[in-house]
Design an enzyme around this catalytic site. Structure first.
Site, PDB file in Angstrom:
ATOM      1  N   CYS A 392       0.865  -1.189   0.000  1.00 23.50           N
ATOM      2  CA  CYS A 392       0.000   0.000   0.000  1.00 23.50           C
ATOM      3  C   CYS A 392       0.896   1.232   0.000  1.00 23.50           C
ATOM      4  CB  CYS A 392      -0.904  -0.019   1.230  1.00 23.50           C
ATOM      5  SG  CYS A 392      -1.704   1.551   1.613  1.00 23.50           S
ATOM      6  N   CYS A 395       0.496   3.540   2.997  1.00 20.33           N
ATOM      7  CA  CYS A 395       1.092   2.887   4.173  1.00 20.33           C
ATOM      8  C   CYS A 395       2.608   2.934   4.080  1.00 20.33           C
ATOM      9  CB  CYS A 395       0.627   1.443   4.288  1.00 20.33           C
ATOM     10  SG  CYS A 395      -1.167   1.220   4.264  1.00 20.33           S
TER      11      CYS A 395
END
Length: 466
Positions: A392, A395
């Site tokens: 991600c 992230c």
């Protein structure tokens, strides 16, 4: 017997009757949700002389509002990062396809004009020649009109990334893949990135980099057999440095989980999206019953992490206090105001009454202490490299920033003599911080400070929840 002791006695009796954490779904849990999450998060912290309540009062009433305001400034909201680096540990070039995993980089006209040319370290001498630097044809070029002293300083600034004092592997901000990201427009929040891929990241961090033998299994590790119950007896037997390493990583993990629970996608319809607190998600991660006692331990590790980064804040004041140091974006009045804000915060951190004593780290035999410190540094540096394996992108962005920020805090704590011996004017050859280190350090501590503040919000939300 205290209230928490009574609760654990009750949970033991319930467990023996088949009504504890392993009971069938649908059984009511004992006590209120607030008690189950926060009953044990009180009093003094292990390996410290500070208590939870002192941190809550200092952070929520004094530090958090000021720090939050500082991080909204142009200097601290624009972070240059390379999100395209390949994972160095396993072959996996896949990225999360969920909409909220994406990161929107800044267009060239969205970055403050002086930001690019100000990537160098600021000293009195270098600050006099900002204009010449801006005229350089490519970022990183040294203008020959600068003094020899400044040229030497700039050369050291570009080389020091690989020095033995750094706890992180920094991005090459000269790379064409490195881009500026507005952190306020790409906030850390729940993206939907979870499951085996996410657990693979955390498992690699804990299992391979926290000084833990494979025969000792972490509680609630979904990738383990679930047989290990000796984890905490093993942890208590470690030296204080290795025990602290685990607490820092656990505290960082807890902080990230708090952010994801506090900024959760509650509604996504044609009329718009709604982000907010998800108390069910928070309970899943921190309720003492649902986590078999792990949740409160994670939250106490968050407080330990807060103390470490707060101590680094108080130690680094002399570096920023030098008259010629600038937080440069090209707007002189605004930059002066930003520096004044920063110095006010750093002076405030020095007033904290119960600072962590880092002198307990790497004490004793000098040779053994140096070996342990290097091992500590290399383990953390490895964790910073694991962040390039996160699928991600949002992230990955916040993971890289927060590990670099914590690494910078450790660098500051273990550079005390270098900071004390810095000259009041001219380049600082002994101790240096890059622009990226400065931005990540303050933003990382801003995330920890926000987590402590969010715990108060969750306490209030859970007060009447069973």
């Amino acid at each position: 017997m205290g209230r928490c002791d009574l609760r654990w006695l009750l949970l033991g009796l319930l467990g023996a009757a088949g009504l504890g954490p392993g009971a069938a779904a649908g059984q009511p849990l004992p006590g209120s949700a607030e008690q189950r999450c926060f009953c044990q998060v009180t009093g003094y912290l292990d390996d410290c002389t500070c208590d939870v309540e002192t941190i809550d009062t200092f952070n929520n009433n004094k530090l958090f509002p000021r720090l939050n305001k500082l991080l909204e400034s142009d200097y601290f909201r624009h972070y240059k990062v390379n999100l395209k680096k390949p994972c160095p540990f396993w072959n996996d070039s896949s990225h999360c396809g969920i909409r909220d995993c994406a990161v929107k980089p800044c267009a060239s006209n969205e970055v403050p004009g002086g930001t690019e040319s100000a990537s160098y370290k600021y000293s009195e001498e270098a600050s006099k020649h900002v204009g010449e630097c801006e005229e350089a044809k490519r970022l990183g070029a040294v203008n020959e009109s600068l003094s020899e002293e400044t040229q030497r300083a700039m050369l050291q600034w570009t080389q020091h990334e690989d020095s033995s004092d750094n706890f992180c592997e920094a991005d090459d901000i000269q790379s064409p893949d490195a881009e500026y990201v507005d952190l306020l427009l790409n906030p850390e929040r729940y993206t939907g990135y979870k499951g085996p891929e996410a657990w693979k990241i955390w498992n690699s961090i804990y299992e391979e980099n926290c000084f833990k033998p494979r025969t000792i299994e972490r509680p609630l590790n979904p990738l383990a057999s679930g047989r290990g119950n000796s984890f905490y007896s093993w942890l208590e037997g470690l030296c204080v440095e290795k025990r602290a390493f685990y607490k820092l990583i656990s505290g960082l993990h807890a902080s990230i989980n708090i952010h994801l629970s506090a900024r959760y996608l509650l509604q996504d319809t044609w009329s718009g999206t709604k982000w907010g607190h998800n108390i069910t998600e928070f309970q899943h991660r921190f309720d003492e019953v649902l986590t078999q006692g792990e949740g409160p331990k994670r939250l106490k590790n968050l407080y330990f992490l807060y103390l470490i980064e707060l101590r680094a804040m108080s130690k680094v004041l002399p570096f920023f206090e030098r008259p010629g140091f600038q937080l440069f974006t090209g707007n002189e009045n605004r930059d002066r105001h930003t520096k004044n804000q920063l110095l006010e915060i750093l002076h405030l951190t020095k007033s904290f009454p119960l600072h962590f004593d880092e002198n307990s780290f790497f004490a004793g035999n000098k040779k053994e202490a140096a070996k342990l410190k290097e091992e500590f540094r290399l383990h953390f540096r490895n964790i910073s490299r694991i962040m390039d394996c996160v699928g991600c992108l949002k992230c990955r962005l916040w993971g890289k920033l927060q590990t670099q920020g914590l690494g910078t805090a450790l660098k500051i704590l273990f550079s005390q003599k270098l900071i004390e011996n810095m000259p009041e004017s001219g380049p600082s050859y002994g101790f240096q911080l890059t622009r990226q280190e400065i931005i990540s350090f303050f933003n990382a501590f801003g995330r920890i400070s926000t987590s402590i503040r969010e715990l108060e919000n969750f306490k209030n939300l859970l007060r009447n929840v069973q």
